[in-house]
Design a protein around this motif. Structure first.
Motif, PDB file in Angstrom:
ATOM      1  N   LEU A 100       0.835  -1.201   0.000  1.00 15.62           N
ATOM      2  CA  LEU A 100       0.000   0.000   0.000  1.00 15.62           C
ATOM      3  C   LEU A 100       0.868   1.249   0.000  1.00 15.62           C
ATOM      4  O   LEU A 100       0.558   2.241  -0.672  1.00 15.62           O
ATOM      5  N   TYR A 101       1.942   1.213   0.769  1.00 17.01           N
ATOM      6  CA  TYR A 101       2.833   2.372   0.815  1.00 17.01           C
ATOM      7  C   TYR A 101       3.498   2.594  -0.539  1.00 17.01           C
ATOM      8  O   TYR A 101       3.562   3.725  -1.043  1.00 17.01           O
ATOM      9  N   GLU A 102       3.983   1.528  -1.148  1.00 21.09           N
ATOM     10  CA  GLU A 102       4.624   1.658  -2.457  1.00 21.09           C
ATOM     11  C   GLU A 102       3.616   2.139  -3.500  1.00 21.09           C
ATOM     12  O   GLU A 102       3.943   2.975  -4.359  1.00 21.09           O
ATOM     13  N   ALA A 103       2.376   1.634  -3.419  1.00 23.38           N
ATOM     14  CA  ALA A 103       1.347   2.069  -4.358  1.00 23.38           C
ATOM     15  C   ALA A 103       0.984   3.528  -4.131  1.00 23.38           C
ATOM     16  O   ALA A 103       0.700   4.273  -5.080  1.00 23.38           O
ATOM     17  N   ARG A 104       1.008   3.957  -2.881  1.00 24.58           N
ATOM     18  CA  ARG A 104       0.732   5.356  -2.552  1.00 24.58           C
ATOM     19  C   ARG A 104       1.774   6.273  -3.174  1.00 24.58           C
ATOM     20  O   ARG A 104       1.441   7.311  -3.767  1.00 24.58           O
ATOM     21  N   LEU A 105       3.044   5.900  -3.073  1.00 25.45           N
ATOM     22  CA  LEU A 105       4.107   6.693  -3.677  1.00 25.45           C
ATOM     23  C   LEU A 105       3.981   6.704  -5.203  1.00 25.45           C
ATOM     24  O   LEU A 105       4.234   7.724  -5.852  1.00 25.45           O
ATOM     25  N   THR A 106       3.586   5.569  -5.764  1.00 27.20           N
ATOM     26  CA  THR A 106       3.363   5.508  -7.207  1.00 27.20           C
ATOM     27  C   THR A 106       2.274   6.485  -7.620  1.00 27.20           C
ATOM     28  O   THR A 106       2.419   7.233  -8.599  1.00 27.20           O
ATOM     29  N   ALA A 107       1.166   6.491  -6.885  1.00 27.28           N
ATOM     30  CA  ALA A 107       0.067   7.404  -7.207  1.00 27.28           C
ATOM     31  C   ALA A 107       0.510   8.861  -7.126  1.00 27.28           C
ATOM     32  O   ALA A 107       0.228   9.662  -8.024  1.00 27.28           O
ATOM     33  N   LEU A 108       1.231   9.222  -6.065  1.00 24.63           N
ATOM     34  CA  LEU A 108       1.702  10.596  -5.910  1.00 24.63           C
ATOM     35  C   LEU A 108       2.642  10.991  -7.041  1.00 24.63           C
ATOM     36  O   LEU A 108       2.589  12.117  -7.543  1.00 24.63           O
ATOM     37  N   SER A 109       3.481  10.072  -7.467  1.00 20.31           N
ATOM     38  CA  SER A 109       4.447  10.384  -8.525  1.00 20.31           C
ATOM     39  C   SER A 109       3.768  10.590  -9.870  1.00 20.31           C
ATOM     40  O   SER A 109       4.366  11.198 -10.778  1.00 20.31           O
ATOM     41  N   LYS A 110       2.521  10.116 -10.000  1.00 23.99           N
ATOM     42  CA  LYS A 110       1.807  10.235 -11.272  1.00 23.99           C
ATOM     43  C   LYS A 110       0.651  11.224 -11.190  1.00 23.99           C
ATOM     44  O   LYS A 110      -0.256  11.220 -12.040  1.00 23.99           O
ATOM     45  N   GLY A 111       0.679  12.061 -10.152  1.00 21.78           N
ATOM     46  CA  GLY A 111      -0.349  13.085 -10.023  1.00 21.78           C
ATOM     47  C   GLY A 111      -1.673  12.590  -9.500  1.00 21.78           C
ATOM     48  O   GLY A 111      -2.697  13.275  -9.635  1.00 21.78           O
ATOM     49  N   GLY A 112      -1.681  11.409  -8.886  1.00 21.47           N
ATOM     50  CA  GLY A 112      -2.907  10.869  -8.336  1.00 21.47           C
ATOM     51  C   GLY A 112      -2.878  10.837  -6.820  1.00 21.47           C
ATOM     52  O   GLY A 112      -1.905  11.264  -6.179  1.00 21.47           O
ATOM     53  N   MET A 113      -3.952  10.347  -6.229  1.00 20.20           N
ATOM     54  CA  MET A 113      -4.042  10.195  -4.778  1.00 20.20           C
ATOM     55  C   MET A 113      -4.575   8.807  -4.468  1.00 20.20           C
ATOM     56  O   MET A 113      -5.528   8.352  -5.105  1.00 20.20           O
ATOM     57  N   LEU A 114      -3.944   8.166  -3.514  1.00 26.18           N
ATOM     58  CA  LEU A 114      -4.383   6.849  -3.065  1.00 26.18           C
ATOM     59  C   LEU A 114      -4.635   6.899  -1.575  1.00 26.18           C
ATOM     60  O   LEU A 114      -3.756   7.322  -0.809  1.00 26.18           O
ATOM     61  N   PHE A 115      -5.818   6.498  -1.175  1.00 26.09           N
ATOM     62  CA  PHE A 115      -6.187   6.469   0.234  1.00 26.09           C
ATOM     63  C   PHE A 115      -6.465   5.042   0.663  1.00 26.09           C
ATOM     64  O   PHE A 115      -7.066   4.259  -0.082  1.00 26.09           O
ATOM     65  N   SER A 116      -6.040   4.721   1.877  1.00 26.42           N
ATOM     66  CA  SER A 116      -6.257   3.393   2.436  1.00 26.42           C
ATOM     67  C   SER A 116      -6.180   3.506   3.945  1.00 26.42           C
ATOM     68  O   SER A 116      -6.011   4.606   4.492  1.00 26.42           O
ATOM     69  N   VAL A 117      -6.269   2.384   4.626  1.00 32.01           N
ATOM     70  CA  VAL A 117      -6.143   2.386   6.082  1.00 32.01           C
ATOM     71  C   VAL A 117      -4.774   2.919   6.510  1.00 32.01           C
ATOM     72  O   VAL A 117      -4.625   3.447   7.618  1.00 32.01           O
ATOM     73  N   LEU A 118      -3.772   2.808   5.640  1.00 31.62           N
ATOM     74  CA  LEU A 118      -2.461   3.362   5.959  1.00 31.62           C
ATOM     75  C   LEU A 118      -2.560   4.840   6.329  1.00 31.62           C
ATOM     76  O   LEU A 118      -1.828   5.324   7.200  1.00 31.62           O
ATOM     77  N   ASP A 119      -3.482   5.560   5.692  1.00 36.31           N
ATOM     78  CA  ASP A 119      -3.618   6.985   5.992  1.00 36.31           C
ATOM     79  C   ASP A 119      -4.113   7.236   7.407  1.00 36.31           C
ATOM     80  O   ASP A 119      -3.895   8.312   7.959  1.00 36.31           O
ATOM     81  N   ARG A 120      -4.779   6.239   8.001  1.00 38.83           N
ATOM     82  CA  ARG A 120      -5.181   6.400   9.398  1.00 38.83           C
ATOM     83  C   ARG A 120      -3.962   6.541  10.296  1.00 38.83           C
ATOM     84  O   ARG A 120      -3.952   7.336  11.245  1.00 38.83           O
ATOM     85  N   ALA A 121      -2.911   5.792   9.992  1.00 40.09           N
ATOM     86  CA  ALA A 121      -1.682   5.902  10.784  1.00 40.09           C
ATOM     87  C   ALA A 121      -1.031   7.266  10.579  1.00 40.09           C
ATOM     88  O   ALA A 121      -0.589   7.909  11.531  1.00 40.09           O
ATOM     89  N   PHE A 122      -0.964   7.725   9.324  1.00 43.71           N
ATOM     90  CA  PHE A 122      -0.398   9.050   9.061  1.00 43.71           C
ATOM     91  C   PHE A 122      -1.177  10.127   9.809  1.00 43.71           C
ATOM     92  O   PHE A 122      -0.598  11.017  10.443  1.00 43.71           O
ATOM     93  N   GLN A 123      -2.490  10.085   9.728  1.00 46.37           N
ATOM     94  CA  GLN A 123      -3.322  11.109  10.353  1.00 46.37           C
ATOM     95  C   GLN A 123      -3.205  11.084  11.867  1.00 46.37           C
ATOM     96  O   GLN A 123      -3.160  12.133  12.518  1.00 46.37           O
TER      97      GLN A 123
END
Length: 434
Positions: free
Chosen positions: A295-318
């Motif tokens: 999920l983290y690697e996919a999140r970085l992929t999305a950010l690098s391509k101008g997209g946004m990926l949300f998942s339970v991982l964001d609960r930890a960040f928040q």
């Protein structure tokens, strides 16, 4: 790069990586970064400059007077966070269990022959929603199935009624969404979605070779070409918010990064929400730590391509960003609840579990006993081992839904691995909340 963790002073988690460390308080969610020199200084006999600096930040070797589970509950009380919802502010409206697809992992029993929702039942449910939110700024309505567009007539009727009810009960805004497989789209639907500024979640699990493993039409054929054409129509329309609902499956685990790239670059969807795996047959079907890392690697992929990926991982960040526990995943920020309206004028307090009897009530029962909303509330850290978990204030133990699915209070070991993995990622990550 090597990484490990250890317990410091009986109450902090020390994450070590290449001779550097992060200290985490799993109750207060305070964290601090230590460079190589400070890590060496910390291992020396106190007091040292690092010990003094940590004490100044509140990291002390004093033992807490109670266990960590009790300390977390006390912190929730001090913050004024309570697990019981105040009202239902959104409904996932399950119009039908009929579907034009037979997805192998769907958590809904589809095409069972059970009756669809009636116009009268839909009117009753929407009236209840607006009654409960009189004078509020917003309510949310999400059309769901089966495949909800099979009953587009009910969607159209419900949207017209919702406008009337919003005026009657002084509700400022209606947030409308639909979760669809994207294989059915007509000009009439498109016009309706645009008129009401819909948010549209297209359920896609990856490129055709991946998507078709679990998602095929009832006749067995792939619908990917049709879905792609419909997505392009939706993206070209004005005023629509179109995103992707991505479910981790055996077909795309190990390829989530490539899957996200395809969704953004080829399908054109920039917003991706990754569903949390739901336990089936009493256990998780994926390796928790592997999923967290993917999920983290996919999140970085999305950010690098101008997209946004949300998942339970964001609960930890928040949680780490705000220093506030993110435990009550069944509630919105204002302590309201998203629930599911089912055929038969029934409501499931858990909007993704339509069969657990303890979650299901009639509208009359909820009107007479609003305290019943507490039936979906999580019991924080119900399992003794939760007190030793680094993800204590982010996960807090299994939800009522997870307990129902696994048939026990104790969390699945892969669920624990997933949450501890997300916390370890979050304490080192510096990309922050999206």
């Amino acid at each position: 790069m090597t990484s490990s963790s250890q317990l410091l002073w009986g109450k902090y988690v020390q994450y070590d990586r290449d001779e550097e460390s992060v200290l985490l308080d799993p109750v207060g969610l305070d964290s601090v970064y230590l460079d190589r020199g400070e890590v060496a200084d910390l291992s020396a006999a106190p007091p040292t400059a690092t010990h003094d600096a940590l004490a100044g930040l509140g990291f002390t070797p004093d033992e807490p007077p109670t266990g960590r589970r009790e300390a977390l509950r006390a912190r929730l009380h001090d913050l004024g966070l309570a697990p019981t919802p105040s009202r239902i502010s959104g409904l996932r409206v399950v119009l039908t269990d009929r579907c034009n697809m037979a997805c192998t992992y769907c958590f809904v029993d589809t095409n069972t022959g059970k009756p669809d929702m009636t116009h009268h039942e839909l009117a009753e449910g929407l009236t209840y929603l607006f009654e409960q939110n009189a004078g509020q700024r917003e309510v949310s309505i999400q059309w769901f199935g089966g495949e909800p567009t099979i009953r587009f007539d009910l969607m159209r009727y419900g949207d017209a009624l919702a406008d009337e009810l919003a005026s009657r009960y002084d509700v400022e805004r209606i947030r409308r969404t639909v979760v669809t497989n994207g294989a059915r789209l007509t000009d009439e639907m498109l016009e309706h979605f645009v008129r009401h500024q819909y948010g549209i979640g297209i359920s896609v699990d990856g490129p055709p070779a991946i998507n078709a493993v679990n998602r095929r039409l009832l006749g067995g054929q792939s619908a990917d070409d049709r879905i792609g054409a419909n997505v392009r129509c939706l993206l070209e329309a004005d005023g629509l918010y179109v995103g992707c609902n991505l479910t981790p499956t055996a077909a795309n685990i190990g390829q989530l990064g490539e899957t996200v790239s395809w969704i953004i670059e080829e399908l054109g969807l920039k917003f991706i929400y990754v569903n949390t795996p739901i336990p089936s047959e009493g256990r998780w079907r994926v390796k928790g730590r592997d999923l967290a890392r993917e999920l983290y690697e996919a999140r970085l992929t999305a950010l690098s391509k101008g997209g946004m990926l949300f998942s339970v991982l964001d609960r930890a960040f928040q949680a780490l960003d705000t220093r506030r526990p993110m435990l009550f995943d069944h509630m919105q920020g204002d302590r309201s609840l998203n629930a599911a309206l089912l055929p038969g004028s029934r409501i499931s307090l858990c909007d993704i579990n339509f069969t657990e009897p303890s979650f299901i009530h009639t509208l009359d029962e909820l009107r007479a006993g609003p305290e019943l909303l507490g039936g979906v509330a999580k019991e924080v850290a119900p399992y003794e081992k939760c007190g030793d978990c680094p993800a204590l204030a982010i996960c807090g133990g299994p939800s009522r839904n997870e307990q129902a699915l696994v048939g026990a209070d104790a969390p699945d070991e892969e669920m624990c691995a997933f949450y501890t993995g997300t916390v370890e990622i979050a304490v080192w990550d510096n990309t922050g909340v999206q």
